[in-house]
Design an enzyme around this catalytic site. Structure first.
Site, PDB file in Angstrom:
ATOM      1  N   ARG A 168       0.841  -1.214   0.000  1.00 59.00           N
ATOM      2  CA  ARG A 168       0.000   0.000   0.000  1.00 59.00           C
ATOM      3  C   ARG A 168       0.866   1.250   0.000  1.00 59.00           C
ATOM      4  O   ARG A 168       0.545   2.248  -0.652  1.00 59.00           O
ATOM      5  CB  ARG A 168      -0.907   0.002   1.238  1.00 59.00           C
ATOM      6  CG  ARG A 168      -2.044  -1.000   1.144  1.00 59.00           C
ATOM      7  CD  ARG A 168      -2.728  -1.162   2.494  1.00 59.00           C
ATOM      8  NE  ARG A 168      -3.292   0.062   2.996  1.00 59.00           N
ATOM      9  CZ  ARG A 168      -3.463   0.361   4.297  1.00 59.00           C
ATOM     10  NH1 ARG A 168      -3.125  -0.520   5.218  1.00 59.00           N
ATOM     11  NH2 ARG A 168      -3.977   1.503   4.661  1.00 59.00           N
ATOM     12  N   LYS A 187      -3.570  -6.049  13.919  1.00 63.27           N
ATOM     13  CA  LYS A 187      -2.400  -6.096  14.815  1.00 63.27           C
ATOM     14  C   LYS A 187      -2.826  -6.005  16.273  1.00 63.27           C
ATOM     15  O   LYS A 187      -2.299  -6.706  17.137  1.00 63.27           O
ATOM     16  CB  LYS A 187      -1.453  -4.938  14.497  1.00 63.27           C
ATOM     17  CG  LYS A 187      -0.722  -5.128  13.177  1.00 63.27           C
ATOM     18  CD  LYS A 187       0.199  -3.968  12.887  1.00 63.27           C
ATOM     19  CE  LYS A 187      -0.559  -2.724  12.553  1.00 63.27           C
ATOM     20  NZ  LYS A 187      -0.275  -2.078  11.285  1.00 63.27           N
TER      21      LYS A 187
HETATM   22  N1  URA Z   1      -1.399   2.474  10.791  1.00 64.68           N
HETATM   23  C1  URA Z   1      -1.468   1.159  10.467  1.00 64.68           C
HETATM   24  O1  URA Z   1      -0.990   0.308  11.211  1.00 64.68           O
HETATM   25  N2  URA Z   1      -2.044   0.828   9.309  1.00 64.68           N
HETATM   26  C2  URA Z   1      -2.609   1.731   8.464  1.00 64.68           C
HETATM   27  O2  URA Z   1      -3.144   1.363   7.441  1.00 64.68           O
HETATM   28  C3  URA Z   1      -2.521   3.082   8.812  1.00 64.68           C
HETATM   29  C4  URA Z   1      -1.921   3.421  10.000  1.00 64.68           C
END
Ligand code: URA
Length: 444
Positions: A168, A187
Protein backbone atom coordinates in the site's frame (compact mmCIF):
# COMPACT_ATOMS: atom_id res chain seq x y z
CA UNK A 1 -11.37 -19.25 -6.71
CA UNK A 2 -9.96 -16.82 -9.18
CA UNK A 3 -8.21 -13.55 -8.19
CA UNK A 4 -9.09 -11.93 -11.53
CA UNK A 5 -12.80 -12.46 -10.87
CA UNK A 6 -12.51 -11.10 -7.31
CA UNK A 7 -10.70 -7.96 -8.46
CA UNK A 8 -13.31 -7.46 -11.18
CA UNK A 9 -16.14 -7.82 -8.68
CA UNK A 10 -14.64 -5.23 -6.31
CA UNK A 11 -14.00 -2.93 -9.28
CA UNK A 12 -17.74 -3.15 -10.05
CA UNK A 13 -18.59 -2.40 -6.42
CA UNK A 14 -19.62 -5.96 -5.61
CA UNK A 15 -19.38 -7.59 -2.18
CA UNK A 16 -16.78 -10.24 -1.32
CA UNK A 17 -17.56 -13.16 0.95
CA UNK A 18 -15.55 -14.22 4.01
CA UNK A 19 -13.83 -17.16 2.31
CA UNK A 20 -12.95 -14.98 -0.70
CA UNK A 21 -11.26 -12.39 1.52
CA UNK A 22 -9.33 -15.14 3.35
CA UNK A 23 -8.28 -16.48 -0.07
CA UNK A 24 -6.92 -13.04 -1.04
CA UNK A 25 -5.09 -12.41 2.26
CA UNK A 26 -3.63 -15.90 2.57
CA UNK A 27 -2.79 -16.15 -1.14
CA UNK A 28 -0.93 -12.83 -1.09
CA UNK A 29 0.90 -13.64 2.17
CA UNK A 30 2.18 -17.00 0.94
CA UNK A 31 3.17 -15.65 -2.48
CA UNK A 32 0.49 -17.31 -4.65
CA UNK A 33 -1.08 -13.97 -5.54
CA UNK A 34 1.40 -11.57 -7.16
CA UNK A 35 1.92 -7.91 -6.21
CA UNK A 36 0.25 -6.61 -9.38
CA UNK A 37 -3.03 -8.40 -8.65
CA UNK A 38 -3.03 -7.41 -4.98
CA UNK A 39 -2.27 -3.79 -5.94
CA UNK A 40 -5.22 -3.79 -8.37
CA UNK A 41 -7.48 -5.21 -5.66
CA UNK A 42 -6.33 -2.61 -3.09
CA UNK A 43 -6.92 0.21 -5.57
CA UNK A 44 -10.45 -1.11 -6.24
CA UNK A 45 -11.03 -1.01 -2.44
CA UNK A 46 -9.74 2.57 -2.33
CA UNK A 47 -12.33 3.60 -4.93
CA UNK A 48 -15.29 1.45 -3.86
CA UNK A 49 -14.65 0.81 -0.18
CA UNK A 50 -15.71 -2.26 1.77
CA UNK A 51 -18.88 -3.04 3.69
CA UNK A 52 -18.56 -3.43 7.47
CA UNK A 53 -18.85 -7.21 7.01
CA UNK A 54 -16.04 -7.24 4.42
CA UNK A 55 -13.85 -5.01 6.63
CA UNK A 56 -14.38 -7.35 9.59
CA UNK A 57 -13.54 -10.46 7.55
CA UNK A 58 -10.48 -8.82 5.97
CA UNK A 59 -9.30 -7.88 9.51
CA UNK A 60 -9.79 -11.42 10.81
CA UNK A 61 -7.91 -12.94 7.88
CA UNK A 62 -4.92 -10.66 8.56
CA UNK A 63 -5.08 -11.20 12.32
CA UNK A 64 -5.04 -14.99 11.84
CA UNK A 65 -2.16 -14.89 9.35
CA UNK A 66 0.50 -15.24 12.08
CA UNK A 67 1.12 -15.56 15.81
CA UNK A 68 -1.39 -14.30 18.32
CA UNK A 69 -0.04 -13.25 21.71
CA UNK A 70 -1.41 -15.07 24.72
CA UNK A 71 -1.48 -12.59 27.60
CA UNK A 72 -3.43 -14.89 29.91
CA UNK A 73 -0.30 -15.26 32.07
CA UNK A 74 -0.62 -11.60 33.09
CA UNK A 75 -2.47 -10.83 36.31
CA UNK A 76 -5.32 -8.40 35.64
CA UNK A 77 -7.00 -7.24 32.44
CA UNK A 78 -4.51 -5.77 29.96
CA UNK A 79 -5.78 -2.71 28.12
CA UNK A 80 -3.84 -1.68 25.03
CA UNK A 81 -3.66 1.79 23.53
CA UNK A 82 -3.10 2.66 19.89
CA UNK A 83 -2.64 6.01 18.19
CA UNK A 84 -3.21 6.45 14.47
CA UNK A 85 -0.19 8.71 14.59
CA UNK A 86 0.86 12.29 14.81
CA UNK A 87 3.97 14.43 14.88
CA UNK A 88 5.36 14.96 18.39
CA UNK A 89 3.12 12.26 19.84
CA UNK A 90 4.89 11.05 22.98
CA UNK A 91 1.68 10.30 24.87
CA UNK A 92 2.41 6.57 25.34
CA UNK A 93 5.61 7.42 27.23
CA UNK A 94 3.63 9.55 29.68
CA UNK A 95 0.53 7.42 29.92
CA UNK A 96 2.31 4.06 30.29
CA UNK A 97 4.06 4.78 33.62
CA UNK A 98 1.02 6.68 34.97
CA UNK A 99 -1.34 3.78 34.24
CA UNK A 100 1.13 1.21 35.61
CA UNK A 101 1.58 3.32 38.76
CA UNK A 102 -2.20 3.00 39.28
CA UNK A 103 -1.82 -0.79 39.37
CA UNK A 104 -3.17 -1.47 35.88
CA UNK A 105 -0.93 -3.77 33.77
CA UNK A 106 0.69 -2.15 30.73
CA UNK A 107 1.89 -4.71 28.15
CA UNK A 108 2.50 -2.75 25.02
CA UNK A 109 3.82 -3.46 21.55
CA UNK A 110 4.78 -0.49 19.42
CA UNK A 111 6.28 0.17 16.03
CA UNK A 112 9.21 2.15 14.73
CA UNK A 113 8.72 5.44 12.95
CA UNK A 114 8.48 5.61 9.19
CA UNK A 115 8.48 8.88 7.27
CA UNK A 116 7.58 12.01 9.16
CA UNK A 117 5.90 10.36 12.19
CA UNK A 118 8.04 8.95 14.98
CA UNK A 119 7.70 5.56 16.68
CA UNK A 120 7.73 4.82 20.40
CA UNK A 121 10.27 2.02 20.00
CA UNK A 122 12.84 4.42 18.48
CA UNK A 123 12.15 6.94 21.22
CA UNK A 124 12.71 4.33 23.94
CA UNK A 125 16.09 3.49 22.44
CA UNK A 126 17.21 7.01 23.44
CA UNK A 127 17.68 5.48 26.90
CA UNK A 128 21.17 3.99 26.82
CA UNK A 129 20.96 0.20 26.85
CA UNK A 130 17.14 -0.08 26.60
CA UNK A 131 16.23 -3.48 25.14
CA UNK A 132 13.15 -3.16 22.91
CA UNK A 133 13.12 -6.86 21.99
CA UNK A 134 12.46 -8.81 25.19
CA UNK A 135 11.34 -12.42 24.70
CA UNK A 136 7.64 -13.08 25.21
CA UNK A 137 8.53 -14.77 28.52
CA UNK A 138 10.50 -11.70 29.73
CA UNK A 139 7.78 -9.36 28.45
CA UNK A 140 5.09 -11.13 30.51
CA UNK A 141 7.36 -11.51 33.55
CA UNK A 142 8.15 -7.78 33.51
CA UNK A 143 4.44 -6.94 33.53
CA UNK A 144 3.77 -9.32 36.41
CA UNK A 145 6.80 -8.08 38.40
CA UNK A 146 6.68 -4.31 37.88
CA UNK A 147 3.39 -3.65 36.02
CA UNK A 148 4.84 -2.52 32.69
CA UNK A 149 6.78 -3.78 29.69
CA UNK A 150 7.21 -2.64 26.12
CA UNK A 151 8.32 -4.47 22.98
CA UNK A 152 8.77 -3.87 19.28
CA UNK A 153 6.29 -5.65 17.04
CA UNK A 154 7.38 -9.28 16.58
CA UNK A 155 7.99 -10.24 12.96
CA UNK A 156 5.20 -12.77 12.96
CA UNK A 157 2.35 -10.70 14.40
CA UNK A 158 -0.20 -10.19 11.57
CA UNK A 159 2.44 -10.81 8.83
CA UNK A 160 -0.26 -10.38 6.16
CA UNK A 161 -0.73 -6.78 7.25
CA UNK A 162 3.02 -6.22 7.16
CA UNK A 163 3.23 -7.39 3.55
CA UNK A 164 0.03 -5.63 2.44
CA UNK A 165 1.01 -2.38 4.19
CA UNK A 166 4.39 -2.36 2.41
CA UNK A 167 2.55 -2.70 -0.92
CA UNK A 168 0.00 0.00 0.00
CA UNK A 169 2.87 2.31 0.88
CA UNK A 170 4.23 2.24 -2.69
CA UNK A 171 0.92 2.01 -4.61
CA UNK A 172 -0.88 5.06 -3.15
CA UNK A 173 -3.42 2.83 -1.42
CA UNK A 174 -2.85 3.77 2.21
CA UNK A 175 -5.66 6.31 2.54
CA UNK A 176 -8.67 4.03 2.58
CA UNK A 177 -10.81 3.82 5.72
CA UNK A 178 -11.51 0.04 5.59
CA UNK A 179 -7.85 -0.68 4.80
CA UNK A 180 -6.61 1.49 7.68
CA UNK A 181 -9.19 0.07 10.12
CA UNK A 182 -8.42 -3.55 9.21
CA UNK A 183 -4.65 -2.97 9.26
CA UNK A 184 -4.67 -1.44 12.75
CA UNK A 185 -7.23 -3.82 14.23
CA UNK A 186 -5.58 -6.98 12.87
CA UNK A 187 -2.40 -6.10 14.82
CA UNK A 188 -4.21 -4.93 17.94
CA UNK A 189 -6.38 -8.06 18.08
CA UNK A 190 -3.35 -10.32 17.53
CA UNK A 191 -1.58 -8.52 20.41
CA UNK A 192 -4.03 -10.16 22.81
CA UNK A 193 -5.29 -7.37 25.15
CA UNK A 194 -8.74 -7.56 26.71
CA UNK A 195 -9.46 -3.91 25.96
CA UNK A 196 -8.22 -1.35 23.46
CA UNK A 197 -8.26 2.45 23.70
CA UNK A 198 -7.81 4.12 20.33
CA UNK A 199 -6.40 7.59 19.83
CA UNK A 200 -7.71 8.54 16.38
CA UNK A 201 -6.01 11.67 15.15
CA UNK A 202 -6.91 14.18 12.45
CA UNK A 203 -5.22 17.18 10.85
CA UNK A 204 -1.98 17.85 9.01
CA UNK A 205 0.35 14.95 9.58
CA UNK A 206 -2.49 12.51 10.44
CA UNK A 207 -4.23 9.98 8.19
CA UNK A 208 -7.66 11.56 8.64
CA UNK A 209 -8.09 15.13 7.49
CA UNK A 210 -10.99 16.18 9.69
CA UNK A 211 -12.76 15.15 12.92
CA UNK A 212 -15.75 13.70 11.06
CA UNK A 213 -13.57 11.22 9.16
CA UNK A 214 -11.62 10.41 12.34
CA UNK A 215 -14.88 9.65 14.14
CA UNK A 216 -16.03 7.35 11.33
CA UNK A 217 -12.73 5.47 11.48
CA UNK A 218 -12.96 5.22 15.27
CA UNK A 219 -16.52 3.84 15.16
CA UNK A 220 -15.55 1.28 12.52
CA UNK A 221 -12.60 0.02 14.62
CA UNK A 222 -14.73 -0.04 17.79
CA UNK A 223 -17.30 -2.26 16.01
CA UNK A 224 -14.59 -4.69 14.85
CA UNK A 225 -13.11 -4.91 18.35
CA UNK A 226 -16.46 -5.36 20.11
CA UNK A 227 -17.40 -8.13 17.70
CA UNK A 228 -14.27 -9.91 18.96
CA UNK A 229 -15.41 -9.44 22.55
CA UNK A 230 -12.94 -6.64 23.31
CA UNK A 231 -13.75 -3.66 25.51
CA UNK A 232 -13.30 -0.61 23.31
CA UNK A 233 -13.10 3.18 23.61
CA UNK A 234 -11.75 5.91 21.33
CA UNK A 235 -10.61 9.49 21.69
CA UNK A 236 -10.55 11.83 18.70
CA UNK A 237 -7.60 14.23 18.88
CA UNK A 238 -6.55 17.26 16.89
CA UNK A 239 -3.09 16.82 15.35
CA UNK A 240 -3.15 19.92 13.20
CA UNK A 241 -0.01 21.08 14.94
CA UNK A 242 2.65 18.88 16.60
CA UNK A 243 1.66 17.69 20.07
CA UNK A 244 3.64 19.51 22.74
CA UNK A 245 6.87 21.33 21.89
CA UNK A 246 9.48 18.62 21.17
CA UNK A 247 9.68 16.72 17.87
CA UNK A 248 12.54 14.22 17.65
CA UNK A 249 13.44 11.09 19.58
CA UNK A 250 15.53 11.92 22.67
CA UNK A 251 13.96 15.36 23.07
CA UNK A 252 10.47 13.82 23.04
CA UNK A 253 11.50 11.40 25.77
CA UNK A 254 12.83 14.34 27.81
CA UNK A 255 9.52 16.16 27.27
CA UNK A 256 7.62 13.07 28.46
CA UNK A 257 9.81 13.01 31.60
CA UNK A 258 9.05 16.71 32.14
CA UNK A 259 5.32 15.97 31.97
CA UNK A 260 5.75 13.21 34.56
CA UNK A 261 7.60 15.78 36.69
CA UNK A 262 4.55 18.06 36.55
CA UNK A 263 6.25 20.55 34.23
CA UNK A 264 3.98 20.17 31.17
CA UNK A 265 3.30 20.85 28.34
CA UNK A 266 -0.40 20.79 29.28
CA UNK A 267 -1.55 19.47 25.89
CA UNK A 268 0.52 16.28 26.28
CA UNK A 269 -0.74 15.77 29.82
CA UNK A 270 -4.33 16.38 28.68
CA UNK A 271 -4.20 13.63 26.04
CA UNK A 272 -2.38 11.21 28.38
CA UNK A 273 -4.98 11.79 31.10
CA UNK A 274 -7.96 11.23 28.80
CA UNK A 275 -6.52 8.07 27.20
CA UNK A 276 -5.24 6.77 30.54
CA UNK A 277 -8.64 7.36 32.17
CA UNK A 278 -10.33 5.20 29.53
CA UNK A 279 -7.71 2.51 30.13
CA UNK A 280 -8.44 2.50 33.87
CA UNK A 281 -12.16 2.36 33.14
CA UNK A 282 -11.91 -0.54 30.67
CA UNK A 283 -9.64 -2.44 33.08
CA UNK A 284 -12.23 -2.03 35.85
CA UNK A 285 -9.76 -0.22 38.14
CA UNK A 286 -12.18 2.73 38.32
CA UNK A 287 -15.89 3.14 37.79
CA UNK A 288 -15.87 6.69 36.43
CA UNK A 289 -13.62 8.79 34.22
CA UNK A 290 -13.37 11.50 36.88
CA UNK A 291 -12.17 9.00 39.49
CA UNK A 292 -9.62 7.64 36.99
CA UNK A 293 -8.34 11.11 36.14
CA UNK A 294 -7.84 11.95 39.81
CA UNK A 295 -5.89 8.73 40.37
CA UNK A 296 -3.69 9.37 37.34
CA UNK A 297 -3.00 12.97 38.35
CA UNK A 298 -1.98 11.76 41.77
CA UNK A 299 0.78 9.60 40.22
CA UNK A 300 2.38 12.83 39.04
CA UNK A 301 1.87 14.67 42.30
CA UNK A 302 3.29 11.85 44.45
CA UNK A 303 6.14 11.02 42.03
CA UNK A 304 5.04 7.39 41.56
CA UNK A 305 4.74 7.68 37.74
CA UNK A 306 8.30 8.99 37.43
CA UNK A 307 9.56 6.27 39.74
CA UNK A 308 7.69 3.69 37.66
CA UNK A 309 9.35 4.98 34.50
CA UNK A 310 12.84 4.65 36.05
CA UNK A 311 12.03 1.13 37.28
CA UNK A 312 10.74 0.15 33.83
CA UNK A 313 13.79 1.54 32.03
CA UNK A 314 16.12 -0.32 34.41
CA UNK A 315 14.13 -3.55 34.04
CA UNK A 316 14.56 -3.41 30.26
CA UNK A 317 18.31 -2.93 30.55
CA UNK A 318 18.37 0.86 30.24
CA UNK A 319 19.93 3.54 32.41
CA UNK A 320 17.12 4.56 34.79
CA UNK A 321 19.29 7.43 36.11
CA UNK A 322 18.44 9.30 32.88
CA UNK A 323 14.86 9.71 34.14
CA UNK A 324 16.19 11.87 36.98
CA UNK A 325 19.03 13.50 35.07
CA UNK A 326 18.05 14.29 31.49
CA UNK A 327 21.51 15.78 30.83
CA UNK A 328 22.58 12.15 30.33
CA UNK A 329 20.67 11.90 27.01
CA UNK A 330 22.86 12.14 23.92
CA UNK A 331 22.87 15.70 22.64
CA UNK A 332 23.17 17.02 19.09
CA UNK A 333 26.29 19.08 18.37
CA UNK A 334 24.47 22.16 17.01
CA UNK A 335 21.65 24.23 18.51
CA UNK A 336 20.25 26.77 16.08
CA UNK A 337 17.56 29.28 17.01
CA UNK A 338 14.73 29.96 14.55
CA UNK A 339 13.97 33.68 14.64
CA UNK A 340 10.70 35.35 13.65
CA UNK A 341 11.46 38.00 11.05
CA UNK A 342 7.93 39.40 10.67
CA UNK A 343 4.83 38.26 8.80
CA UNK A 344 5.55 37.21 5.24
CA UNK A 345 9.18 38.01 5.80
CA UNK A 346 8.45 41.73 6.34
CA UNK A 347 11.07 43.46 8.39
CA UNK A 348 8.56 45.24 10.68
CA UNK A 349 5.39 43.89 12.10
CA UNK A 350 3.67 47.25 11.67
CA UNK A 351 3.24 47.73 15.36
CA UNK A 352 0.35 45.26 15.47
CA UNK A 353 0.18 42.12 17.56
CA UNK A 354 0.60 38.99 15.51
CA UNK A 355 -0.38 35.48 16.42
CA UNK A 356 0.79 32.07 15.40
CA UNK A 357 -2.29 30.81 13.52
CA UNK A 358 -1.08 27.30 12.53
CA UNK A 359 1.96 25.02 12.51
CA UNK A 360 1.90 22.33 9.85
CA UNK A 361 2.75 19.10 11.70
CA UNK A 362 3.75 17.19 8.61
CA UNK A 363 6.20 19.93 7.61
CA UNK A 364 7.84 19.89 11.06
CA UNK A 365 8.04 16.09 10.89
CA UNK A 366 9.71 16.36 7.48
CA UNK A 367 12.24 18.83 8.94
CA UNK A 368 13.14 16.29 11.64
CA UNK A 369 13.51 13.62 8.95
CA UNK A 370 15.86 15.98 7.08
CA UNK A 371 17.94 16.27 10.25
CA UNK A 372 18.26 12.47 10.29
CA UNK A 373 15.69 11.89 13.04
CA UNK A 374 13.17 10.03 10.83
CA UNK A 375 13.30 7.26 8.26
CA UNK A 376 12.76 7.48 4.52
CA UNK A 377 13.36 3.72 4.11
CA UNK A 378 12.42 1.08 6.68
CA UNK A 379 16.03 0.00 7.31
CA UNK A 380 17.46 3.51 7.78
CA UNK A 381 19.43 4.12 10.97
CA UNK A 382 18.18 7.27 12.62
CA UNK A 383 19.91 9.90 14.71
CA UNK A 384 18.14 9.95 18.08
CA UNK A 385 19.77 13.20 19.22
CA UNK A 386 18.36 15.58 16.58
CA UNK A 387 15.01 17.36 16.53
CA UNK A 388 13.04 20.57 16.66
CA UNK A 389 11.71 22.33 19.75
CA UNK A 390 8.78 24.65 19.08
CA UNK A 391 8.81 27.53 21.56
CA UNK A 392 5.84 29.33 19.97
CA UNK A 393 2.63 27.39 19.40
CA UNK A 394 -0.74 28.24 17.86
CA UNK A 395 -2.38 31.17 19.66
CA UNK A 396 0.91 32.64 20.96
CA UNK A 397 1.71 36.31 20.29
CA UNK A 398 4.92 36.88 18.31
CA UNK A 399 6.96 39.91 17.47
CA UNK A 400 9.97 40.42 15.25
CA UNK A 401 13.10 38.90 16.77
CA UNK A 402 11.25 36.35 18.90
CA UNK A 403 12.61 32.82 18.94
CA UNK A 404 10.03 30.52 17.34
CA UNK A 405 11.96 27.37 18.07
CA UNK A 406 15.32 25.60 18.24
CA UNK A 407 16.86 23.13 15.79
CA UNK A 408 19.06 20.36 17.22
CA UNK A 409 21.32 19.13 14.42
CA UNK A 410 24.60 17.41 13.76
CA UNK A 411 25.54 19.27 10.56
CA UNK A 412 25.24 22.97 9.67
CA UNK A 413 23.78 22.09 6.27
CA UNK A 414 20.95 20.01 7.76
CA UNK A 415 20.33 22.70 10.41
CA UNK A 416 19.95 25.39 7.73
CA UNK A 417 17.57 23.33 5.61
CA UNK A 418 15.49 22.27 8.62
CA UNK A 419 15.26 25.91 9.76
CA UNK A 420 13.75 26.91 6.38
CA UNK A 421 11.35 23.99 6.55
CA UNK A 422 10.15 24.86 10.05
CA UNK A 423 9.75 28.55 9.15
CA UNK A 424 7.54 27.54 6.23
CA UNK A 425 5.49 25.31 8.55
CA UNK A 426 4.36 28.40 10.54
CA UNK A 427 1.41 30.64 9.58
CA UNK A 428 0.71 33.96 11.25
CA UNK A 429 -2.33 36.19 11.58
CA UNK A 430 -3.13 39.73 12.75
CA UNK A 431 -6.28 38.39 14.38
CA UNK A 432 -6.29 36.77 17.80
CA UNK A 433 -6.20 32.99 17.51
CA UNK A 434 -7.58 30.76 20.25
CA UNK A 435 -5.61 27.67 21.18
CA UNK A 436 -8.38 25.16 21.81
CA UNK A 437 -8.31 21.72 23.47
CA UNK A 438 -6.68 18.96 21.44
CA UNK A 439 -9.42 16.53 22.50
CA UNK A 440 -12.30 16.69 20.02
CA UNK A 441 -14.47 13.80 21.25
CA UNK A 442 -14.53 10.66 23.37
CA UNK A 443 -16.45 7.59 22.17
CA UNK A 444 -17.29 4.80 24.63
N1 URA B 1 -1.40 2.47 10.79
C1 URA B 1 -1.47 1.16 10.47
O1 URA B 1 -0.99 0.31 11.21
N2 URA B 1 -2.04 0.83 9.31
C2 URA B 1 -2.61 1.73 8.46
O2 URA B 1 -3.14 1.36 7.44
C3 URA B 1 -2.52 3.08 8.81
C4 URA B 1 -1.92 3.42 10.00
Amino acid sequence: MNMYELIDRKKNNGELKRKELYYIVNGYTNGDIPDYQMAAFLMAVCFNGMSEEETYNFTMAMKESGDELDLSGIKGAVVDKHSTGGVGDKVSLVMGPMVAACGVPVAKMSGRGLGYTGGTIDKLESFTGFNTSPSVHEFIKNVNDIGISWAGQTANLAPADKKIYALRDVTATVDSMPLIASSIMSKKLAAGAAGIVLDVTYGTGAFMENPKEAEMLARLMIKIGRRQGKKMAAVITDMNEPLGCAVGNAIEVIEAINVLNGKGPDSVLEVALVLGSHMLLLNGRCSSLSEAKALLLNTIKNGSALKKMAQWVERQGGNGEMVYNTELFKKAAIEKQILYTGKNGESENRGMAEYVSAINGKAVGMAVTRLGGGRTGKDDIIDLSVGVRLLKKTGDIVKKGDILGVIYANTMEAAGEAEDMVLKAYSFSDKKVENTSVIFAEIY
